[in-house]
Design a protein around this motif. Structure first.
Motif, PDB file in Angstrom:
ATOM      1  N   HIS A   1      29.134  34.180  26.087  1.00 56.52           N
ATOM      2  CA  HIS A   1      30.498  34.009  26.591  1.00 56.52           C
ATOM      3  C   HIS A   1      30.822  35.081  27.631  1.00 56.52           C
ATOM      4  O   HIS A   1      31.431  34.783  28.671  1.00 56.52           O
ATOM      5  N   LEU A   2      30.430  36.310  27.361  1.00 56.87           N
ATOM      6  CA  LEU A   2      30.673  37.384  28.323  1.00 56.87           C
ATOM      7  C   LEU A   2      29.983  37.087  29.646  1.00 56.87           C
ATOM      8  O   LEU A   2      30.561  37.276  30.723  1.00 56.87           O
ATOM      9  N   SER A   3      28.748  36.638  29.578  1.00 53.83           N
ATOM     10  CA  SER A   3      28.002  36.353  30.799  1.00 53.83           C
ATOM     11  C   SER A   3      28.637  35.214  31.586  1.00 53.83           C
ATOM     12  O   SER A   3      28.698  35.252  32.818  1.00 53.83           O
ATOM     13  N   ALA A   4      29.141  34.206  30.885  1.00 51.42           N
ATOM     14  CA  ALA A   4      29.681  33.022  31.561  1.00 51.42           C
ATOM     15  C   ALA A   4      31.084  33.249  32.103  1.00 51.42           C
ATOM     16  O   ALA A   4      31.436  32.723  33.168  1.00 51.42           O
ATOM     17  N   HIS A   5      31.914  34.043  31.406  1.00 54.71           N
ATOM     18  CA  HIS A   5      33.336  34.113  31.751  1.00 54.71           C
ATOM     19  C   HIS A   5      33.818  35.512  32.147  1.00 54.71           C
ATOM     20  O   HIS A   5      34.890  35.623  32.741  1.00 54.71           O
ATOM     21  N   MET A   6      33.106  36.553  31.791  1.00 49.90           N
ATOM     22  CA  MET A   6      33.473  37.928  32.134  1.00 49.90           C
ATOM     23  C   MET A   6      34.953  38.236  31.859  1.00 49.90           C
ATOM     24  O   MET A   6      35.704  38.670  32.739  1.00 49.90           O
ATOM     25  N   PRO A   7      35.429  38.029  30.640  1.00 53.70           N
ATOM     26  CA  PRO A   7      36.812  38.403  30.334  1.00 53.70           C
ATOM     27  C   PRO A   7      36.956  39.922  30.311  1.00 53.70           C
ATOM     28  O   PRO A   7      35.973  40.654  30.139  1.00 53.70           O
ATOM     29  N   HIS A   8      38.173  40.408  30.491  1.00 54.37           N
ATOM     30  CA  HIS A   8      38.435  41.799  30.143  1.00 54.37           C
ATOM     31  C   HIS A   8      38.192  41.946  28.639  1.00 54.37           C
ATOM     32  O   HIS A   8      38.543  41.058  27.849  1.00 54.37           O
ATOM     33  N   VAL A   9      37.617  43.058  28.240  1.00 58.74           N
ATOM     34  CA  VAL A   9      37.351  43.312  26.822  1.00 58.74           C
ATOM     35  C   VAL A   9      38.040  44.613  26.437  1.00 58.74           C
ATOM     36  O   VAL A   9      37.799  45.660  27.059  1.00 58.74           O
ATOM     37  N   VAL A  10      38.904  44.542  25.437  1.00 55.56           N
ATOM     38  CA  VAL A  10      39.616  45.722  24.954  1.00 55.56           C
ATOM     39  C   VAL A  10      39.048  46.077  23.585  1.00 55.56           C
ATOM     40  O   VAL A  10      39.227  45.328  22.617  1.00 55.56           O
ATOM     41  N   LEU A  11      38.343  47.195  23.509  1.00 54.55           N
ATOM     42  CA  LEU A  11      37.729  47.649  22.260  1.00 54.55           C
ATOM     43  C   LEU A  11      38.698  48.594  21.564  1.00 54.55           C
ATOM     44  O   LEU A  11      39.023  49.663  22.097  1.00 54.55           O
ATOM     45  N   VAL A  12      39.154  48.217  20.367  1.00 54.77           N
ATOM     46  CA  VAL A  12      40.220  48.954  19.686  1.00 54.77           C
ATOM     47  C   VAL A  12      39.679  49.618  18.425  1.00 54.77           C
ATOM     48  O   VAL A  12      39.113  48.956  17.549  1.00 54.77           O
ATOM     49  N   ASP A  13      39.864  50.919  18.336  1.00 55.84           N
ATOM     50  CA  ASP A  13      39.556  51.646  17.108  1.00 55.84           C
ATOM     51  C   ASP A  13      40.225  53.009  17.184  1.00 55.84           C
ATOM     52  O   ASP A  13      40.702  53.431  18.243  1.00 55.84           O
ATOM     53  N   VAL A  14      40.266  53.689  16.037  1.00 55.21           N
ATOM     54  CA  VAL A  14      40.941  54.981  15.914  1.00 55.21           C
ATOM     55  C   VAL A  14      39.980  55.949  15.254  1.00 55.21           C
ATOM     56  O   VAL A  14      39.126  55.541  14.458  1.00 55.21           O
ATOM     57  N   CYS A  15      40.093  57.226  15.576  1.00 56.10           N
ATOM     58  CA  CYS A  15      39.237  58.227  14.941  1.00 56.10           C
ATOM     59  C   CYS A  15      40.068  59.424  14.496  1.00 56.10           C
ATOM     60  O   CYS A  15      41.284  59.469  14.700  1.00 56.10           O
ATOM     61  N   SER A  16      39.414  60.393  13.896  1.00 56.44           N
ATOM     62  CA  SER A  16      40.108  61.504  13.249  1.00 56.44           C
ATOM     63  C   SER A  16      40.842  62.374  14.265  1.00 56.44           C
ATOM     64  O   SER A  16      40.498  62.404  15.451  1.00 56.44           O
ATOM     65  N   PRO A  17      41.847  63.128  13.807  1.00 50.33           N
ATOM     66  CA  PRO A  17      42.635  63.971  14.721  1.00 50.33           C
ATOM     67  C   PRO A  17      41.886  65.199  15.232  1.00 50.33           C
ATOM     68  O   PRO A  17      42.347  65.839  16.186  1.00 50.33           O
ATOM     69  N   ARG A  18      40.772  65.558  14.620  1.00 50.59           N
ATOM     70  CA  ARG A  18      40.083  66.789  14.996  1.00 50.59           C
ATOM     71  C   ARG A  18      39.690  66.773  16.477  1.00 50.59           C
ATOM     72  O   ARG A  18      39.037  65.852  16.951  1.00 50.59           O
ATOM     73  N   GLY A  19      40.097  67.790  17.204  1.00 51.03           N
ATOM     74  CA  GLY A  19      39.730  67.912  18.606  1.00 51.03           C
ATOM     75  C   GLY A  19      40.643  67.197  19.573  1.00 51.03           C
ATOM     76  O   GLY A  19      40.409  67.220  20.786  1.00 51.03           O
ATOM     77  N   THR A  20      41.712  66.575  19.074  1.00 47.90           N
ATOM     78  CA  THR A  20      42.570  65.783  19.955  1.00 47.90           C
ATOM     79  C   THR A  20      43.572  66.629  20.734  1.00 47.90           C
ATOM     80  O   THR A  20      44.297  66.097  21.567  1.00 47.90           O
ATOM     81  N   GLU A  21      43.629  67.941  20.463  1.00 50.89           N
ATOM     82  CA  GLU A  21      44.519  68.791  21.254  1.00 50.89           C
ATOM     83  C   GLU A  21      44.084  68.803  22.719  1.00 50.89           C
ATOM     84  O   GLU A  21      44.916  68.850  23.630  1.00 50.89           O
ATOM     85  N   ARG A  22      42.780  68.722  22.936  1.00 46.46           N
ATOM     86  CA  ARG A  22      42.246  68.800  24.292  1.00 46.46           C
ATOM     87  C   ARG A  22      41.795  67.445  24.819  1.00 46.46           C
ATOM     88  O   ARG A  22      41.893  67.177  26.016  1.00 46.46           O
TER      89      ARG A  22
END
Length: 433
Positions: A235-256
């Motif tokens: 499907h990606l090869s035929a239609h090339m949609p925008h792809v939004v990859l959604v996930d969350v990770c730990s707060p460690r290091g997010t100050e920077r």
């Protein structure tokens, strides 16, 4: 007492200690004892074909099988096993109970709170009681859970606002991919009613554990199938949609940094394989839009997982335009940290050029005049690993079908469902739709 040599295959099937073997050699010639053990091993090989079901030769069963006509004794045990299967288990029948030991010991390996030592397992099995009927129990969120739901809904709403803005400024279809577990459970699934019609929604499982900077998800890998299914690759090869990859990770290091889970970073590596095939190996067509250092792309193309995946998906990917990698977060920092790799941010800008957008909707601060008051009393990433907040107790015992279990308390699945349901109500109440 010493015993004559038992064929290794027979010994491996029976798994009897020298002490357990002694009754088989008592009062009979060695040849007859060995013949008896061969018959017993053939029976065991036929019934122990599954991990959970089968028979372990406990001392009580050894005593039963070491005397009398072996065929009749085996038939007697088979009859007891059939009775258990159809719900006619008699807890006062010692042999029928012993036939259930393997099921208990097998399940104990899957239950971290049950005894793992063999001696302790045997003691626990002997103490098993008759179980009452299964009771149904509701799951109620705590006051803090309800407060954290508001935060999760607020963050999900931020992603929804971004997606709708992007949708309004592109003609290209958009696929929103919720990654297991947080991105799926606590972001995309609660948003599904608000995404319907304007966005395609998919869920993938690309874990971050055991991942490193050159990992490329391999869908047919035996022990951890992950990444995109073949039909989606086509499907990606035929239609090339925008792809939004959604996930969350730990707060460690997010100050920077704005952080992206390593599993999402692995999917970026997969898209580099995709781009490589689309560009027919001409890296200059996509490397500046890859979001990755040029030297890393050079190294990645030589890594075995890149080669394995390239060979596998090559027949499905046609030459054509490539994907650019971009980033979105409610507060996008100057650098994005993907595992141990920091790269300059590439803000997602609406348009028709195909993009893979790495979206982390979490906000990692609790203070600020721009935030709702309730956010000060919440904890970022609160719902990660929900089983650490609520986990059901699995109670072993006996019932009409022999070894059985009961569930005590609210289950983790119920807890997640309650969180999702309350998030949905919050999204509706705040008119996010």
């Amino acid at each position: 007492m010493s015993h004559p040599s038992i064929p290794p295959a027979t010994a491996q099937i029976l798994r009897l200690s020298p002490q357990d073997l002694t009754p088989f050699f008592a009062d009979r010639p060695c040849a007859k004892a060995l013949e008896r053990l061969e018959i017993l091993a053939a029976w065991m090989a036929g019934i122990n074909t599954q991990n959970h079901d089968g028979v372990t030769l406990t001392p009580a069963l050894v005593e039963h099988l070491s005397s009398g006509d072996i065929h009749a004794r085996i038939a007697d045990l088979d009859q007891r096993r059939r009775a258990t299967t159809v719900g006619q288990f008699d807890p006062d029948d010692l042999l029928q109970r012993e036939l259930e030991y393997r099921r208990y010991a097998s399940e104990a390996k899957r239950q971290p709170t049950w005894p793992q030592d063999e001696v302790e397992q045997r003691r626990a099995f002997d103490a098993l009681a008759i179980l009452p009927p299964q009771q149904e129990e509701d799951c109620r969120l705590t006051d803090q859970d309800c407060l954290e739901v508001q935060r999760a809904a607020w963050e999900a709403r931020g992603l929804l606002d971004f997606l709708r803005h992007f949708r309004a400024h592109t003609q290209r279809p958009i696929v929103v991919v919720g990654n297991e577990r947080y991105g799926r459970l606590f972001v995309v699934e609660p948003l599904e009613p608000h995404l319907a019609g304007d966005f395609a929604v998919r869920y993938e499982r690309t874990p971050s554990h055991l991942s490193m900077r050159l990992t490329v998800p391999h869908y047919t890998e035996r022990f951890q199938r992950n990444g995109f299914a073949p039909e989606f690759m086509r499907h990606l090869s035929a239609h090339m949609p925008h792809v939004v990859l959604v996930d969350v990770c730990s707060p460690r290091g997010t100050e920077r940094y704005t952080k992206v889970p390593r599993g999402i970073r692995d999917l970026v590596n997969w898209f580099m394989v995709f781009n490589h095939l689309r560009a027919q190996g001409d890296r200059s067509q996509y490397q500046d839009q890859s979001g990755l250092p040029h030297h890393l792309l050079n190294e990645l193309e030589k890594w075995y997982e890149f080669v394995v995946v390239r060979r596998r998906i090559g027949p499905w990917i046609e030459p054509g335009p490539t994907y650019a990698i971009s980033h979105w977060a409610p507060e996008l920092k100057e650098e994005v940290l993907m595992g141990d790799l920091a790269v300059p941010r590439r803000p997602a800008v609406p348009g028709d050029e195909p993009q893979v957008i790495l979206a982390n909707p979490a906000l990692y601060r609790t203070e600020g005049a721009d935030l709702p008051e309730f956010m000060r009393r919440t904890q970022p990433y609160y719902f990660n690993d929900p089983e650490k907040r609520i986990r059901e107790e699995i109670v072993p015992g006996f019932g009409p079908h022999g070894f059985e279990t009961r569930v005590r308390g609210c289950t983790t699945d119920q807890y997640v469902a309650a969180v999702q349901r309350t998030m949905g109500q919050a999204l509706q109440r705040r008119e996010f739709s």
